[in-house]
Design an enzyme around this catalytic site. Structure first.
Site, PDB file in Angstrom:
ATOM      1  N   HIS A 186      -2.462   1.939  -4.928  1.00 43.82           N
ATOM      2  CA  HIS A 186      -1.657   0.708  -4.557  1.00 43.82           C
ATOM      3  C   HIS A 186      -2.659  -0.491  -4.418  1.00 43.82           C
ATOM      4  CE1 HIS A 186       1.115  -1.327  -1.506  1.00 43.82           C
ATOM      5  NE2 HIS A 186       1.302  -1.797  -2.494  1.00 43.82           N
TER       6      HIS A 186
ATOM      7  N   GLU B 272      -4.996   1.141  -1.698  1.00 46.21           N
ATOM      8  CA  GLU B 272      -4.496   2.276  -0.796  1.00 46.21           C
ATOM      9  C   GLU B 272      -4.769   3.571  -1.998  1.00 46.21           C
ATOM     10  OE1 GLU B 272      -1.703   0.896   2.538  1.00 46.21           O
ATOM     11  OE2 GLU B 272      -0.825   1.270   0.511  1.00 46.21           O
TER      12      GLU B 272
ATOM     13  N   ASN C 291       2.185  -0.785   4.632  1.00 52.18           N
ATOM     14  CA  ASN C 291       3.612  -1.377   4.754  1.00 52.18           C
ATOM     15  C   ASN C 291       4.281  -0.580   6.009  1.00 52.18           C
ATOM     16  OD1 ASN C 291       3.807  -3.472   2.965  1.00 52.18           O
ATOM     17  ND2 ASN C 291       4.405  -2.099   1.242  1.00 52.18           N
TER      18      ASN C 291
ATOM     19  N   SER D 210       4.615   0.750  -4.459  1.00 52.49           N
ATOM     20  CA  SER D 210       4.417   0.428  -3.085  1.00 52.49           C
ATOM     21  C   SER D 210       5.569   1.144  -2.261  1.00 52.49           C
ATOM     22  CB  SER D 210       4.430  -1.228  -2.925  1.00 52.49           C
ATOM     23  OG  SER D 210       5.688  -1.666  -3.277  1.00 52.49           O
TER      24      SER D 210
END
Length: 535
Positions: A177, A189, A227, A156
Site C-alpha cells: 500500500h 505498508e 487508515n 487501500s
C-alpha cells in the site's frame, strides 16, 4: 475480467515534497536478510492511473526494467509518455541528471497484453477498488508469470486475504500500500494476508527498502495501519462539533496550534474529499462489525448528501469560492494575568507550564495536591481529564487542553461550564495570554479536543500492537510518515503517561457508555504497568 484503471486514493495527509530519490529512511538490511529483488529485474505495474504511474516512476528510478499494462487500448502508451514527463520535470528541477533520465526511459516499456509481463519478478496492481476485478486480474496473471514472481496489490480498502483467496499459490501474494503521491511519500505498508508466506512478505519489504521507501509490516486488518488508527483524528473532531463544543475553524486551530498536527481534520477532509474520507470511515466501521470505536459521523454524512465534498466541489466544511474568507477560530479578547498562582502537586505532561509562568513574571507557589493550579479568584485550573466542569459542585474549575509542547504551542484551549463567573474565566485566559498564547474557550465537553483525540489514537494503536497487527515501532512510524503526525500515538502516550490516558478514557466512557471510549485491554495493561513502575 476488466483491469479498470480507476485508482482509489488513500485518505493520507499531504506531505512536504521529499523527492523521488530521497535516501532510505528505514534501517538497512542486515547480514542474512532475505533478498528483495535482483538489481535490474523486471517490475510490472498493472493500472496506469496516477498511482500506477507513480509506482512505475519509483521502480524506474530504483534501476528496474518496468512494464506498464492497461486493458484499455492506448492507455499504457499514454502512461509511458506521462512518466517521461514526470522525469523531465525532475531534470528541470535538478533532481535527476539527463543521463539518468535517458537510462530510466530506456527501461520503461508498455505491454500490449498480460503475457508481456511474463518475466516480471514483481507485479503491482493499482486498478479499481473492486474485489471481483482484482481477483480476476490475479487469476489471469498466475497463468503467465513465473512461479517465483511476487504478486502485490496496492489496495487501500479491500482484504488482501480475500483478493488472494482464489489463487493457486496465495502464499506469494502481498499488499503493498503506497501513499499518494507515491514518488514523494516514503511510507509503504507491506501487508501479509492470512496465507501470505513470510518469505514473500520479507522479499517485498526488502524491495521497498531498496527503492528508498520506509516499509512497515502489517497484518491484513481493516484499514491496515494508517487508515485504521487515524480514524479518531477525524471522528473526535466531528464528535466535539456535534456536541456543540466548538466550530470547525476552532477545532482545526486547536489540533494545529496546540496539538502540532500539520492540518486540522476539517480542512484536511475538505482536501481529501468528504465522500472519500467518509467512505473509508464507513468501510472500517463495517469491516469491524460496527464497532462503536469506529462509528461514522452523522454530520459528515449530511455534508456528503448535500454534495459539499470539499475543495473539489468548491464547498465542504469551508467555502472555496473565489474571494471566500475562511472562518477565523474563536480567540478570546485580551485579559489581565494574575500576579500569582499556586501549583498543587505535579501537572504531569503540563509541568513545563510552571517554568513558563515564572518566565512570564508570574509568582508561582508550590504545595502538595492533586495536580492542578489555584487561581487567585478561587477557581481551579486543571488539565483535561475526561470529566466536565459542570459536575463540580463546590469548586469552580477551568480545564485546559493537552499540547504537544507547551513552550512551542501558539494556542491554548480552555473549557468550562456555562455560567462561570466572567472574572474567573478572565484570570485563566489572561494567565495563558501572558505566555504569549492565543486562547480559545470552547464548550464544556469532556476530554476537550487534543486530549481525547490523542487518547483515542493511543488506544487504537496499543490495541493493534497487542493483537499482532504490527510492532509498536512500525505503528508510530506509519502514523508519522503516512499522515504526518507530530509524534507516533504510542510515543505520545508514553509522554502523557498510559495511566493518565486510560483514566481519561474511563471518564469519557462513564459519560458515553456505549463502548466507544472504553479503554482497550492493551491500554489498561500499559496503564497498570505505569502505576506499578511508580511504586
Amino acid at each position: 475480467m476488466s483491469a479498470n484503471t480507476t485508482v482509489q486514493g488513500s485518505d493520507a495527509a499531504p506531505a512536504d515534497e521529499a523527492g523521488p530519490l530521497a535516501p532510505d529512511t528505514g534501517p538497512s538490511a542486515g547480514p542474512g536478510a532475505e533478498p528483495g529483488l535482483s538489481p535490474g529485474s523486471t517490475v510490472a505495474v498493472v493500472g496506469t492511473g496516477t498511482m500506477g504511474q507513480g509506482i512505475a516512476q519509483v521502480a524506474l528510478t530504483a534501476g528496474h526494467l518496468v512494464r506498464l499494462y492497461d486493458n484499455a487500448p492506448g492507455r499504457a502508451e499514454e502512461a509511458v509518455t506521462a512518466v517521461a514527463g514526470r522525469l523531465d520535470r525532475l531534470v528541470a528541477k535538478g533532481r535527476l541528471g539527463p543521463a539518468e533520465r535517458d537510462a530510466a526511459l530506456a527501461r520503461l516499456h508498455p505491454a500490449a497484453e498480460l503475457a508481456g509481463l511474463a518475466d516480471a519478478a514483481l507485479v503491482i496492481e493499482a486498478i479499481v477498488e473492486r474485489l471481483d476485478v482484482k481477483q480476476g486480474l490475479f487469476a489471469d496473471l498466475e497463468k503467465v508469470v513465473g512461479e517465483d514472481t511476487v504478486l502485490a496489490t496496492n489496495t487501500s480498502s479491500l482484504s488482501v486475504t480475500a483478493i488472494a483467496g482464489g489463487l493457486r499459490r496465495p502464499g506469494r501474494f502481498v499488499g503493498l500500500h503506497f501513499f499518494n503521491p507515491a514518488p514523494l511519500l516514503p511510507l509503504v505498508e507491506v501487508v501479509s494476508g492470512h496465507t501470505t508466506d513470510p518469505a514473500a512478505a520479507t522479499r517485498a519489504y526488502e524491495a521497498m527498502r531498496s527503492w528508498g521507501k520506509t516499509p512497515v509490516r502489517c497484518a491484513d486488518t481493516p484499514g491496515f495501519l494508517v487508515n485504521r488508527i487515524a480514524r479518531p483524528f477525524y471522528a473526535e473532531a466531528l464528535r466535539v462539533f456535534e456536541e456543540g463544543g466548538a466550530d470547525p475553524a476552532t477545532i482545526d486551530a486547536a489540533l494545529r496550534e496546540s496539538g502540532g498536527f500539520r492540518m486540522g481534520p476539517f480542512e484536511l477532509t475538505d482536501l481529501i474529499g468528504q465522500d472519500v474520507n467518509e467512505a473509508v470511515t464507513r468501510s472500517v466501521w463495517e469491516s469491524f462489525f460496527q464497532d462503536p470505536k469506529f462509528t461514522p459521523s452523522l454530520a459528515q454524512r449530511r455534508l456528503v448528501e448535500s454534495g459539499r465534498l470539499g475543495r473539489k466541489t468548491g464547498h465542504g466544511w469551508f467555502s472555496y469560492a473565489e474571494g471566500a474568507k475562511r472562518p477565523e477560530p474563536h480567540t478570546a479578547p485580551p485579559a489581565e494575568a494574575p500576579a500569582r498562582v499556586t501549583v498543587r502537586g505535579s501537572l504531569g505532561p503540563a509541568e513545563p507550564l510552571v517554568e513558563l509562568f515564572e518566565q512570564a513574571g508570574i509568582e508561582v507557589r508550590r504545595t502538595s495536591g492533586g495536580g492542578y493550579v489555584d487561581l487567585p479568584a478561587g477557581a481551579r485550573l486543571g488539565l483535561a481529564d475526561g470529566e466536565t466542569s459542570f459536575e463540580y459542585r463546590s469548586d469552580d474549575i477551568v480545564y485546559f487542553d493537552l499540547a504537544l509542547d507547551y513552550a512551542e504551542a501558539s494556542r491554548i484551549v480552555l473549557s468550562t461550564r456555562a455560567g462561570m463567573a466572567p472574572e474567573v474565566l478572565a484570570e485563566a485566559v489572561g494567565l495563558f495570554q501572558a505566555l504569549g498564547k492565543k486562547v480559545s474557550v470552547i464548550g464544556d465537553v469532556p476530554g476537550m479536543i487534543v486530549a481525547r483525540t490523542v487518547a483515542m489514537l493511543a488506544d487504537l494503536a496499543a490495541d493493534a500492537v497487542d493483537r499482532g497487527v504490527a510492532t509498536a515501532e512500525d505503528v508510530d512510524t506509519a502514523m508519522r510518515l503516512g499522515v504526518n503526525y507530530p509524534a507516533g500515538p504510542l510515543e505520545w502516550a508514553e509522554r502523557v503517561g498510559y495511566a493518565r490516558v486510560r483514566d481519561l478514557l474511563k471518564s469519557l466512557h462513564e459519560r458515553c457508555p456505549n463502548g466507544r471510549y472504553a479503554p482497550s485491554l492493551a491500554l489498561a495493561r500499559r496503564g497498570r504497568d505505569d502505576e506499578e513502575g511508580e511504586l
